[in-house]
Design an enzyme around this catalytic site. Structure first.
Site, PDB file in Angstrom:
ATOM      1  N   ASN A  71       3.970  16.938   3.810  1.00 49.56           N
ATOM      2  CA  ASN A  71       3.191  17.026   2.576  1.00 49.56           C
ATOM      3  C   ASN A  71       1.944  17.900   2.780  1.00 49.56           C
ATOM      4  O   ASN A  71       1.010  17.504   3.481  1.00 49.56           O
ATOM      5  CB  ASN A  71       2.807  15.581   2.189  1.00 49.56           C
ATOM      6  CG  ASN A  71       2.035  15.507   0.899  1.00 49.56           C
ATOM      7  OD1 ASN A  71       1.420  16.481   0.469  1.00 49.56           O
ATOM      8  ND2 ASN A  71       2.054  14.338   0.285  1.00 49.56           N
ATOM      9  N   PRO A  72       1.908  19.111   2.159  1.00 46.68           N
ATOM     10  CA  PRO A  72       0.766  20.014   2.361  1.00 46.68           C
ATOM     11  C   PRO A  72      -0.560  19.446   1.871  1.00 46.68           C
ATOM     12  O   PRO A  72      -1.623  19.792   2.396  1.00 46.68           O
ATOM     13  CB  PRO A  72       1.143  21.276   1.567  1.00 46.68           C
ATOM     14  CG  PRO A  72       2.396  20.984   0.847  1.00 46.68           C
ATOM     15  CD  PRO A  72       2.926  19.656   1.266  1.00 46.68           C
TER      16      PRO A  72
ATOM     17  N   LYS B 120      -1.536  16.286   2.143  1.00 47.80           N
ATOM     18  CA  LYS B 120      -2.058  15.415   3.205  1.00 47.80           C
ATOM     19  C   LYS B 120      -2.674  16.261   4.311  1.00 47.80           C
ATOM     20  O   LYS B 120      -3.702  15.916   4.879  1.00 47.80           O
ATOM     21  CB  LYS B 120      -0.931  14.565   3.801  1.00 47.80           C
ATOM     22  CG  LYS B 120      -0.573  13.359   2.974  1.00 47.80           C
ATOM     23  CD  LYS B 120       0.361  12.432   3.726  1.00 47.80           C
ATOM     24  CE  LYS B 120       0.834  11.299   2.858  1.00 47.80           C
ATOM     25  NZ  LYS B 120       1.902  10.503   3.454  1.00 47.80           N
TER      26      LYS B 120
ATOM     27  N   ASP C  69       0.933   5.915   6.805  1.00 46.28           N
ATOM     28  CA  ASP C  69       1.903   5.233   5.966  1.00 46.28           C
ATOM     29  C   ASP C  69       1.104   4.405   4.969  1.00 46.28           C
ATOM     30  O   ASP C  69       0.092   3.798   5.339  1.00 46.28           O
ATOM     31  CB  ASP C  69       2.814   4.330   6.814  1.00 46.28           C
ATOM     32  CG  ASP C  69       4.047   3.947   6.017  1.00 46.28           C
ATOM     33  OD1 ASP C  69       4.701   4.847   5.462  1.00 46.28           O
ATOM     34  OD2 ASP C  69       4.362   2.746   5.932  1.00 46.28           O
TER      35      ASP C  69
ATOM     36  N   HIS D 261      -7.895   3.688  -0.456  1.00 44.08           N
ATOM     37  CA  HIS D 261      -7.359   3.215   0.822  1.00 44.08           C
ATOM     38  C   HIS D 261      -7.258   4.378   1.821  1.00 44.08           C
ATOM     39  O   HIS D 261      -7.650   4.248   2.967  1.00 44.08           O
ATOM     40  CB  HIS D 261      -5.990   2.584   0.567  1.00 44.08           C
ATOM     41  CG  HIS D 261      -5.059   3.435  -0.266  1.00 44.08           C
ATOM     42  ND1 HIS D 261      -5.449   4.006  -1.450  1.00 44.08           N
ATOM     43  CD2 HIS D 261      -3.787   3.869  -0.058  1.00 44.08           C
ATOM     44  CE1 HIS D 261      -4.450   4.705  -1.954  1.00 44.08           C
ATOM     45  NE2 HIS D 261      -3.435   4.652  -1.127  1.00 44.08           N
TER      46      HIS D 261
HETATM   47  P1  IMP Z   1       4.339   7.237   2.232  1.00 43.08           P
HETATM   48  O1  IMP Z   1       4.181   8.700   1.934  1.00 43.08           O
HETATM   49  O2  IMP Z   1       5.548   6.876   3.006  1.00 43.08           O
HETATM   50  O3  IMP Z   1       3.095   6.675   2.841  1.00 43.08           O
HETATM   51  O4  IMP Z   1       4.618   6.526   0.815  1.00 43.08           O
HETATM   52  C1  IMP Z   1       3.598   5.974   0.110  1.00 43.08           C
HETATM   53  C2  IMP Z   1       4.053   5.590  -1.311  1.00 43.08           C
HETATM   54  O5  IMP Z   1       3.129   4.612  -1.763  1.00 43.08           O
HETATM   55  C3  IMP Z   1       3.957   6.765  -2.272  1.00 43.08           C
HETATM   56  O6  IMP Z   1       5.198   7.361  -2.504  1.00 43.08           O
HETATM   57  C4  IMP Z   1       3.438   6.094  -3.548  1.00 43.08           C
HETATM   58  O7  IMP Z   1       4.508   5.560  -4.272  1.00 43.08           O
HETATM   59  C5  IMP Z   1       2.603   4.954  -3.032  1.00 43.08           C
HETATM   60  N1  IMP Z   1       1.197   5.365  -2.860  1.00 43.08           N
HETATM   61  C6  IMP Z   1       0.508   5.498  -1.689  1.00 43.08           C
HETATM   62  N2  IMP Z   1      -0.761   5.896  -1.909  1.00 43.08           N
HETATM   63  C7  IMP Z   1      -0.863   6.032  -3.255  1.00 43.08           C
HETATM   64  C8  IMP Z   1      -1.946   6.439  -4.105  1.00 43.08           C
HETATM   65  O8  IMP Z   1      -3.060   6.782  -3.681  1.00 43.08           O
HETATM   66  N3  IMP Z   1      -1.666   6.442  -5.426  1.00 43.08           N
HETATM   67  C9  IMP Z   1      -0.470   6.079  -5.948  1.00 43.08           C
HETATM   68  N4  IMP Z   1       0.569   5.722  -5.219  1.00 43.08           N
HETATM   69  C10 IMP Z   1       0.370   5.692  -3.861  1.00 43.08           C
END
Ligand code: IMP
Length: 196
Positions: free
Chosen positions: A9-10, A12, A69, A178
């Site tokens: 993910n660019p 991030k 995560d 967060h």
């Molecule tokens: P990850 O990229 O595996 O950490 O997936 C995190 C998932 O949690 C994302 O696809 C979103 O659905 C949800 N999520 C995490 N952070 C956020 C945020 O800041 N806003 C809205 N959804 C979030």
């Protein structure tokens, strides 16, 4: 020092670069490090999943690697969707279908407290591991509000701001989110680690 970000993910990558370049740390992408692997998120906790991703990329690149995560934990759903936030309701759903499913599953619920969680893990080739966690408490709105952000933002309401994440600017969200808190906590731990 160079760190590889275990993410495709660019957005991030940019976020991490902005905060960590101040420490003299260079963050590069998996592609820059010549890594192309898919890591299955099979862990039961955010800590386990971020460790799985960081460790796999550290081993593949030979460089220290950092992964995050994150997800949404809703109290009346016993912490769901939690580590399954990105896949809640099935891989094929859009973000909007996913948060609408959440609202549907919470229909009639008056206890709507929830929190977003983000865990960052950094694995070094010498075996050392740093972990930082950030949480943002809130409630799940009855209807979606706002256009900004992504994922569950339109239904995540922050009582002190009287707005959902999707109604805040990116800057306002980063200051309380967060992920913003986890990155700051990680920055402090990395600073301490680099001083040793
Ligand atoms: P990850 O990229 O595996 O950490 O997936 C995190 C998932 O949690 C994302 O696809 C979103 O659905 C949800 N999520 C995490 N952070 C956020 C945020 O800041 N806003 C809205 N959804 C979030």
């Amino acid at each position: 020092m160079k760190l590889v970000l275990a993410s495709k993910n660019p957005k991030k990558l940019r976020e991490m670069q902005e905060i960590l370049t101040a420490l003299g740390v260079e963050i590069c992408s998996e592609a820059d490090a010549g890594v192309d692997i898919e890591v299955e998120e099979t862990g039961a906790t955010f800590e386990e999943n971020s460790l799985l991703k960081a460790k796999a990329v550290m081993e593949a690149s030979g460089l220290p690697a950092i992964a995050d995560d994150s997800g949404l934990c809703v109290d009346c759903l016993e912490g769901a969707p939690g580590v399954y936030s990105a896949r809640y309701g099935g891989e094929e759903l859009t973000d909007e279908q996913r948060y609408r499913l959440l609202l549907e599953n919470m229909r009639g619920q008056l206890t709507r407290t929830a929190k977003f969680v983000s865990v960052i893990t950094c694995c070094f080739p010498d075996g050392s591991v740093l972990t930082a966690r950030g949480e943002c408490p809130g409630t799940i709105a009855y209807v979606p509000m706002g256009e900004g952000g992504f994922g569950y933002d339109p239904v995540f309401f922050v009582p002190e701001r009287k707005k959902t994440f999707a109604q805040l600017t990116a800057e306002e969200k980063n200051a309380i989110s967060h992920r913003g808190k986890a990155i700051q906590a990680f920055r402090e731990k990395l600073e301490e680690h680099l001083r040793k």
